[in-house]
Enzyme design. Sequence first.
Site, PDB file in Angstrom:
ATOM      1  N   HIS A 157       0.828  -1.224   0.000  1.00 46.49           N
ATOM      2  CA  HIS A 157       0.000   0.000   0.000  1.00 46.49           C
ATOM      3  C   HIS A 157       0.859   1.271   0.000  1.00 46.49           C
ATOM      4  O   HIS A 157       0.329   2.375  -0.111  1.00 46.49           O
ATOM      5  CB  HIS A 157      -0.943   0.021   1.210  1.00 46.49           C
ATOM      6  CG  HIS A 157      -1.979  -1.058   1.170  1.00 46.49           C
ATOM      7  ND1 HIS A 157      -2.814  -1.231   0.090  1.00 46.49           N
ATOM      8  CD2 HIS A 157      -2.303  -2.034   2.067  1.00 46.49           C
ATOM      9  CE1 HIS A 157      -3.614  -2.275   0.326  1.00 46.49           C
ATOM     10  NE2 HIS A 157      -3.320  -2.777   1.513  1.00 46.49           N
ATOM     11  N   ASP A 190      -2.861 -10.253  -2.816  1.00 51.30           N
ATOM     12  CA  ASP A 190      -3.406  -9.886  -1.508  1.00 51.30           C
ATOM     13  C   ASP A 190      -4.902  -9.593  -1.696  1.00 51.30           C
ATOM     14  O   ASP A 190      -5.344  -9.283  -2.802  1.00 51.30           O
ATOM     15  CB  ASP A 190      -2.670  -8.628  -1.021  1.00 51.30           C
ATOM     16  CG  ASP A 190      -2.975  -8.278   0.426  1.00 51.30           C
ATOM     17  OD1 ASP A 190      -2.168  -8.629   1.296  1.00 51.30           O
ATOM     18  OD2 ASP A 190      -4.027  -7.648   0.673  1.00 51.30           O
ATOM     19  N   HIS A 235      -6.361  -7.067  -0.689  1.00 49.38           N
ATOM     20  CA  HIS A 235      -6.515  -5.626  -0.919  1.00 49.38           C
ATOM     21  C   HIS A 235      -5.721  -5.172  -2.138  1.00 49.38           C
ATOM     22  O   HIS A 235      -4.654  -5.705  -2.410  1.00 49.38           O
ATOM     23  CB  HIS A 235      -6.048  -4.853   0.325  1.00 49.38           C
ATOM     24  CG  HIS A 235      -6.735  -5.319   1.581  1.00 49.38           C
ATOM     25  ND1 HIS A 235      -6.180  -6.267   2.413  1.00 49.38           N
ATOM     26  CD2 HIS A 235      -7.932  -4.978   2.101  1.00 49.38           C
ATOM     27  CE1 HIS A 235      -7.018  -6.489   3.421  1.00 49.38           C
ATOM     28  NE2 HIS A 235      -8.090  -5.720   3.258  1.00 49.38           N
ATOM     29  N   ASP A 285      -4.594 -12.917   3.142  1.00 46.81           N
ATOM     30  CA  ASP A 285      -5.860 -12.456   3.710  1.00 46.81           C
ATOM     31  C   ASP A 285      -7.052 -12.765   2.805  1.00 46.81           C
ATOM     32  O   ASP A 285      -8.167 -12.321   3.052  1.00 46.81           O
ATOM     33  CB  ASP A 285      -5.807 -10.959   4.076  1.00 46.81           C
ATOM     34  CG  ASP A 285      -5.080 -10.115   3.051  1.00 46.81           C
ATOM     35  OD1 ASP A 285      -4.788 -10.638   1.952  1.00 46.81           O
ATOM     36  OD2 ASP A 285      -4.806  -8.931   3.343  1.00 46.81           O
TER      37      ASP A 285
HETATM   38 ZN   LIG Z   1      -4.258  -7.142   2.532  1.00 47.84          ZN
END
Ligand SMILES: [Zn+2]
Length: 750
Positions: A394, A428, A430, A517
Amino acid sequence: MLRIRRIFDDVLPANRETLEQVKEILRDRFSQVSEEEIEQLGAKLRNPFKQRFRPILFVAKTLRSRVKGFAMLLHEPEIGFCFLDWIATAGGRTGGGLGGALYDRVRREAVDLGAGELFFECLPDDAEKCPDEALLKENRARLRFYERYGARPIVNTGYELPVNPGDSCMPHLVYDALDAVKPLRRAFARKVVRAILERKYSGYCPAEYVEKVVASFREDPVALREFRYIKPQAVKTAVDDRSTEQIALIVNDRHQIHHVHERGYVESPVRVRSILAELDKSGLFARLKPRAFPDKNIHTVHDADFVSYLQHASEAVPEGKSLYPYVFPVRNKTRPPKEPSVLSGYYCIDTFTPINRNAYPAARRGVDCALTAAREILDGRRMAYALVRPPGHHAERRVFGGFCYFNNNAIAAQYLCAYGKVAILDIDYHHGNGQQEIFYRRPDVLTVSVHGHPKFAYPYFTGFEDERGEGEGEGFNLNLPLPENLDGERYRKALGKALHRIEEFFPQFLVVALGLDTAKGDPTGTWSLMAKDFEENGRLIGTLGLPTLVVQEGGYRTRTLGQNARNFFRGLVQGHLKAVGNRQEPKVRLHGVVFRCELQPQDPERIRRLAEITGFFTADEVEVAVELVNERLAKGAPSGYHFVMAEHYGRLAGYACYGPIACTASGYDIYWIAVHPDYQGKGLGRRILKETERLIRESSGTRIYVETSQRVQYASTRAFYEDCGYRLEAVLADFYAAGDGKVVYCKSLI
Ligand SMILES: [Zn+2]
């Protein structure tokens, strides 16, 4: 200490250096091998199917990168056998078990490739066939060594027949049944012998000789010589499975210091411990210590100002305290405020990623780990895993957030891309907004992310399908946002699309941003991937067959983290082994190829590079190819040379050169067709030929001629033209050299 490693090509500088040392040993140990053949080594590795044998090179290196020995294995995927071409140690040393270690590795590889048998040649150990006493002694030692594995010369055949009268000391063909005790069937042996003589000795053995030797295999099964040196019961046929290369594992040894105790801060030290506990059991990994890398490697990805801010802010926070941003520069991004708690919002994207005393040193060490792993890949290792926290995907060029500070995967990708194109695959839960932003305008790093749709998943503002890259980078970012509820099967549909895009990009390296995740029960995700799904996902990614660097990102359900990670890597290794042992090159449908006929000023150099890398042309031929381009650039159409240039995302993938034949009404010659090795086996040659024919037809051409050689090396070229509807029109015997005639093909367009 020595380690044995496979060398896949001569693209990386480290590999080039290694190959030079291999060539030295070759020159020293095998005086009969021609300099031309030695120089071809790199091209052979790069373009493995050229000679219809896939060469596999293993080297034994010291930790200081000195090559002490090597083995070259040839894999024949259609008939299904391996031929050990060379095995040699520097200075001819046989002690120290180095030859044995290399031979163990070769046998392991042959078994992994699904080739049930291994063949090689050995000079005779009988005094009457080998008058040189020193050589005789060496030959005996060698055949004794192989007998320990049960490998013995094939007897009662004409394999040792002299090719030319007066040839002496002809080698035996030795057979190793590997881990099985099985008879060598005649029909199979004949195919093998034909392939060896026709391909490996194409310029040496005349056709009649090949037929004679093949026909001399009369017994079924083919007999092997009795054991001469050791007792049959002492034979060890078991294949050593420790010799498979392990994944380099680099763990952030300073991650524990970064421990945010606030409630709900799931990014905690136990994550790494959970994963490690399972990996250690798997036997797949070799632990390496992280090495220190200078800040300049970070500055290529993050703003220097941002890096220095993180460092100083981290140092300034009192022990045990956390600094959280709470206001953000929506309106004015150019005027950083002074007050620390306000300033942090200038560099951050959310309110839950604090700066504390240990955030910087832990994150900085994570970067070292990712770079150490990247270095291992550049040194020729096929897989490396940076098990780090804090995560990184991120973090953008000048902002942190989402538990991330430095973008480890982007820094590693940037480090690798000096040596070839890199694809980053973010799996991931995200969106990988960090590397997307960092490489958004670049065509040399492809960023792909499969993630929860931003309408419900962090980071909410990015990760949409229509973010495709900008400028030069347009088309080099792919987002695959997925619905809130998802199982493994539906996930893999999206993963398949991601992998397809990566295949089309033809990267040199793959970086996987591994988030766990996506698992069922993860506190930050909504999907329900199970342990078996991670194995399957790993396998799919492994089938890309690329040097792969995995960087740990998210994953917070500590109960299943370890098992899912272990499964992922198990699948990855299996998929990779399968891909590199694949019977054929992957058949990929090539999208995005654009044709043009007008030449550009940089084309001579591009064509030179292309012609060189195909490894098919002599240096003189390369010069001629370049000359034709220059001629056309200087004189235009009156030069008589016309071109079809095939580009794939701006890169020259192949081309053809053709022109009208003087003094004919409507005859055309095709002078060249060349396809970059990355694009071979994908139907591109055929498409270039079709486009060429279309243009010739447009210019009222009616007949097309192509010329090629009769030599075995050109068998695939001849088959290509025949497949495309070209008819054999004439053979000019002995045109190029004795036994090497010119073959003329013709296609009529009316
Ligand atoms: Zn994540």
